[in-house]
Design an enzyme around this catalytic site. Structure first.
Site, short mmCIF file in Angstrom:
data_model
loop_
_atom_site.label_atom_id
_atom_site.label_comp_id
_atom_site.label_asym_id
_atom_site.label_seq_id
_atom_site.Cartn_x
_atom_site.Cartn_y
_atom_site.Cartn_z
N HIS A 4 -3.10 -2.66 3.82
CA HIS A 4 -4.34 -2.27 3.15
C HIS A 4 -4.85 -0.90 3.56
O HIS A 4 -5.65 -0.29 2.86
CB HIS A 4 -5.38 -3.38 3.31
N ARG A 30 -11.26 -4.94 -5.68
CA ARG A 30 -11.00 -5.65 -4.42
C ARG A 30 -12.33 -5.81 -3.67
O ARG A 30 -12.69 -4.96 -2.85
CB ARG A 30 -10.02 -4.87 -3.56
N GLU A 39 0.91 -13.79 -6.91
CA GLU A 39 1.32 -13.09 -5.68
C GLU A 39 2.24 -13.94 -4.83
O GLU A 39 2.82 -13.46 -3.86
CB GLU A 39 0.09 -12.77 -4.83
N ASN A 62 2.43 -6.34 -4.48
CA ASN A 62 2.40 -6.02 -3.04
C ASN A 62 2.65 -7.29 -2.23
O ASN A 62 3.43 -7.30 -1.28
CB ASN A 62 1.04 -5.45 -2.63
N ASP A 63 1.96 -8.35 -2.62
CA ASP A 63 2.16 -9.62 -1.91
C ASP A 63 3.39 -10.36 -2.43
O ASP A 63 4.11 -10.99 -1.66
CB ASP A 63 0.92 -10.51 -2.04
N CYS A 101 -1.00 -5.32 -11.20
CA CYS A 101 -1.92 -4.46 -10.45
C CYS A 101 -1.43 -4.13 -9.05
O CYS A 101 -2.14 -3.51 -8.27
CB CYS A 101 -3.30 -5.10 -10.38
C1 PEP Z 1 -1.09 -7.27 -4.53
O1 PEP Z 1 -0.84 -8.10 -3.66
O2 PEP Z 1 -0.21 -6.71 -5.22
C2 PEP Z 1 -2.48 -6.87 -4.79
C3 PEP Z 1 -2.78 -6.10 -5.80
O3 PEP Z 1 -3.43 -7.31 -3.92
P1 PEP Z 1 -3.68 -6.67 -2.48
O4 PEP Z 1 -2.82 -5.44 -2.39
O5 PEP Z 1 -5.12 -6.38 -2.38
O6 PEP Z 1 -3.23 -7.75 -1.56
MG MG Z 2 -2.45 -9.20 -2.77
#
Ligand code: PEP
Ligand code: MG
Length: 576
Positions: free
Chosen positions: A191, A298, A433, A456-457, A504
């Site tokens: 993050h 977020r 995710e 991302n997750d 996203c």
């Molecule tokens: C993700 O996991 O892709 C996402 C957009 O959420 P974050 O990056 O805030 O975990």
């Molecule tokens: Mg995420």
């Protein structure tokens, strides 16, 4: 000149003087203080001693109550050592007569004491050295803690070099002063990277040990595009980077000229380009860069940037501000995704052995009902002021989704009873995710209005790779075929169920991936505001039909390397 390679996480080049932070995340203290500052520094040390004494007394009382006097006596001994007049005199003498900074005075005094204990032949006495060093750490933490605010009070332009930064510290950086930053640890998906991009601060993480090689004030270059960190660059290198930065600016200006036009592919397919935000103040930049809406807000950053837990009114004010300023454009508010690396503030001491597999995100919200209810009420209240949607993060089971929706329904009933205005029904979506959610889409989709893929997750969970761990950073690839297949399945399932789908995760901001995502059928992407003009430009340069053929080829590939090579060749066709 020394060059290091790290993981580039926020694009752009920063050239400037180094501000060095040590492992305690504060500026490495000067060894000496000026004659005029002696009294002030002594006072600072006294305050730190008092605070440590309070901490120890609290521990003593706690342990005495739990385990008895005998154990409490351990802390009483620490307290006696801390208050020992000889010890105090010796560090005060170093400050008064040698002009040592309190950090240096404390450290040098206590280390001498520890060395004496260590030399003792009796094991029992030798082990007391640990207690002395423990005291040193506690005092340093307090002393350094007192100076932490320096990070938010930078008044000349600098490049921040640190062992690590928390998302919270990153969020507090003043982008007019912090030209860029580089950290020794961290990975691409953490993050800290997200916040750096949001603030548009060039950044590199996971460089490995380099802080010992740099002095505060050295000239350094952070290349957030290639991942190079250059310490004390020679004049030719400096000139080269200056030119590159100018070129990038010119290119960006070209994209920005068309950022308010819709992103239509060559064969007239409309790709919605939404923005990911962390703070209400980012709405301005979203509008300047031509965002079609907010695809991901977020909200946990509300928790991370303040020093107290936000109440319903504070939540409401933030959401209403975003809703109003987006003036009817869609805004997806994601409920708290606290946990794992984002925990901070009052949660800072909360530790879990595997935080990414622990009490995170929707799990945490469902466990802390008052917190969850407070946020949902605030979102509903703000829905009267714009086009809001609610999205639940990290849904892994149908049961979690139903429980979250039940809390939302409760909040709605309460507000209705109280006669508070809100918009109903409010569209409800989930983030995809966790691979389990992809497998369960046929059950989940009938219960939601939309989904957004969080790569991302998704990448970290499907590949079993920690998104913020430098040691496995080479395995963390959003272009891994497994990730691409999960996206493909999700998009096809959503199409079959007639449900809206967007993406996203950070992948959506990578121009290399744009043709692939269009080819997989995505028509909505949500990216950091800074990337909107470029992503729209790529959308306009390709045809959806060609992208589809590209996606079919990519779906047959066996490695991220192969995928990236193919995508690079494809992007070269439109951007030589
Ligand atoms: C993700 O996991 O892709 C996402 C957009 O959420 P974050 O990056 O805030 O975990
Ligand atoms: Mg995420």
């Amino acid at each position: 000149m020394i060059t290091h390679m790290g993981i580039p996480v926020s694009p752009g080049v920063a050239i400037g003087e180094a501000l060095v932070l040590d492992q305690e995340r504060i500026r490495i203290p000067r060894r000496f203080v000026s004659r005029d500052a002696v009294e002030e520094e002594l006072e600072r040390l006294r305050r730190a001693v008092d605070q440590v004494a309070d901490d120890i007394s609290q521990n003593r009382d706690l342990i005495t109550a739990e385990l008895g006097e005998q154990y409490g006596a351990i802390f009483a001994a620490h307290l006696a050592m801390l208050r020992d007049p000889t010890l105090q005199q010796s560090w005060e003498r170093l400050i008064r007569q040698e002009y040592y900074s309190p950090e240096h005075a404390v450290s040098s005094t206590l280390r001498k004491y520890a060395a004496v204990f260590e030399r003792m032949p009796q094991r029992y006495l030798a082990e007391r050295a640990h207690d002395v060093l423990d005291l040193e750490r506690s005092l340093l933490r307090r002393l350094l803690g007192l100076r932490r605010e320096e990070l938010t009070q930078i008044n000349t332009p600098v490049v921040v070099l640190a062992h690590d930064l928390t998302p919270n510290e990153t969020a507090s950086l003043d982008r007019t002063k912090v030209l860029g930053f580089a950290t020794e640890i961290g990975g691409a998906g953490g993050h800290v990277a997200i916040v750096a991009r949001a603030l548009e601060i060039p950044a590199i993480v996971g460089v490995g040990p380099f802080l010992a090689e740099v002095e505060p004030g050295d000239l350094v270059i952070v290349d957030g595009d290639s991942g190079q960190l250059i310490l004390r660059p020679d004049p030719a290198t400096r000139e080269h980077y200056q030119q590159q930065a100018d070129k990038a600016r010119t290119l960006a200006r070209g994209w920005e000229r068309h950022c308010h036009e819709p992103a239509l592919t060559l064969d007239q397919q409309h790709v919605q380009v939404h923005a990911n935000i962390e703070f209400p103040r980012e709405v301005e930049v979203c509008l300047e860069r031509g965002a079609d809406g907010i695809g991901l807000y977020r909200t946990e950053f509300l928790y991370l940037s303040g020093d107290h837990e936000p109440n319903e009114e504070e939540h409401f004010q933030a959401y209403r501000e975003v809703a109003q300023r987006m003036a009817g454009r869609p805004v997806v508010i994601r409920t708290l995704d606290l946990g794992a690396d984002k925990l901070g503030g009052s949660y800072a001491d909360y530790q879990e052995p595997n935080p990414f597999l622990g009490l995170r995100s929707i799990r945490l919200s469902l466990r802390h009902m008052p917190l969850f209810r407070c946020q949902l009420r605030a979102i509903l209240r703000a829905s009267a002021y714009g086009n809001l949607r609610i999205m639940f993060p990290m849904i892994a089971t149908v049961n979690e989704l139903r429980r979250a929706k039940a809390v939302l329904a409760d909040a709605q009933e309460d507000l209705a009873e109280q006669g508070v205005p809100f918009s109903w029904p409010i569209p409800v979506g989930i983030m995809i995710e966790v691979p389990a959610a992809v497998l369960m889409l046929d059950q989940l989709l009938p219960e939601v209005d939309f989904v957004s893929i969080g790569t991302n997750d998704l990448a970290q969970y499907v590949l079993a790779v920690d998104r913020s761990n430098r040691e496995v950073a080479d395995l963390y690839r959003e272009t891994d075929p497994a990730v691409i297949r999960l996206i493909d399945t999700t998009v096809r399932q959503c199409q079959a169920h007639g449900k809206a789908v967007s993406l996203c995760g950070q992948m959506s901001a990578n121009p290399l991936c744009t043709p692939l995502l269009i080819g997989l059928g995505l028509r909505a992407l949500s990216v950091p505001p800074a990337n909107i003009p470029e992503i729209k430009h790529v959308c306009r340069s390709v045809s959806a039909a060609d992208c589809q053929k590209l996606a079919q080829r990519v779906l047959q590939m066996e490695s991220a390397r192969e995928v990236e090579h193919c995508l690079r060749e494809e992007l070269k066709k439109i951007r030589p």
